[in-house]
Design a protein around this motif. Structure first.
Motif, mmCIF file in Angstrom:
data_model
loop_
_atom_site.group_PDB
_atom_site.id
_atom_site.type_symbol
_atom_site.label_atom_id
_atom_site.label_comp_id
_atom_site.label_asym_id
_atom_site.label_seq_id
_atom_site.Cartn_x
_atom_site.Cartn_y
_atom_site.Cartn_z
ATOM 1 N N LEU A 162 0.858 -1.253 0.024
ATOM 2 C CA LEU A 162 -0.011 0.070 0.004
ATOM 3 C C LEU A 162 1.130 1.461 -0.039
ATOM 4 O O LEU A 162 1.876 1.351 0.690
ATOM 5 N N CYS A 163 0.494 2.290 -0.929
ATOM 6 C CA CYS A 163 1.242 3.364 -0.656
ATOM 7 C C CYS A 163 0.131 4.486 -0.720
ATOM 8 O O CYS A 163 -1.105 4.478 -0.478
ATOM 9 N N LYS A 164 0.851 5.918 -0.411
ATOM 10 C CA LYS A 164 0.120 6.934 -0.207
ATOM 11 C C LYS A 164 -0.909 7.288 -1.272
ATOM 12 O O LYS A 164 -0.405 7.014 -2.283
ATOM 13 N N PRO A 165 -2.042 7.653 -1.141
ATOM 14 C CA PRO A 165 -2.913 7.877 -2.097
ATOM 15 C C PRO A 165 -2.561 9.089 -2.875
ATOM 16 O O PRO A 165 -2.257 10.020 -2.196
ATOM 17 N N LYS A 166 -2.896 9.069 -4.148
ATOM 18 C CA LYS A 166 -2.499 10.536 -4.878
ATOM 19 C C LYS A 166 -3.783 11.381 -4.792
ATOM 20 O O LYS A 166 -4.787 10.609 -5.391
ATOM 21 N N LEU A 167 -3.794 12.649 -4.536
ATOM 22 C CA LEU A 167 -4.722 13.519 -4.483
ATOM 23 C C LEU A 167 -5.219 13.911 -5.955
ATOM 24 O O LEU A 167 -4.185 14.705 -6.275
#
Length: 72
Positions: free
Chosen positions: A28-33
């Motif tokens: 899991l990686c940071k969500p891209k806004l």
């Protein structure tokens, strides 16, 4: 449950270290806004609002001119 014989036979070393290949897993990686509106859409909306303001101003000046003509 009957055993299924595979073509490959498991080989375990008698001495030394046993190593195992790393199995790729989901990370899991940071969500891209993402912006809700694109820059182009924002520009178009701004242009449309400015055009509506200009049209309203023109309509008001026309009404004022018509009222002054009727008053005379």
């Amino acid at each position: 449950m009957p055993e299924v014989k595979s073509m490959f036979r498991e080989v375990l070393p008698k001495q030394g270290q046993l190593s195992m290949e790393d199995v790729p897993t989901m990370v899991l990686c940071k969500p891209k806004l993402l912006p809700l509106k694109s820059v182009t859409l924002e520009k178009l909306e701004k242009m449309q609002q400015e055009a509506q303001i200009i049209i309203k101003q023109q309509e008001l000046t026309l009404k004022e001119q018509q009222q002054t003509e009727k008053a005379e």
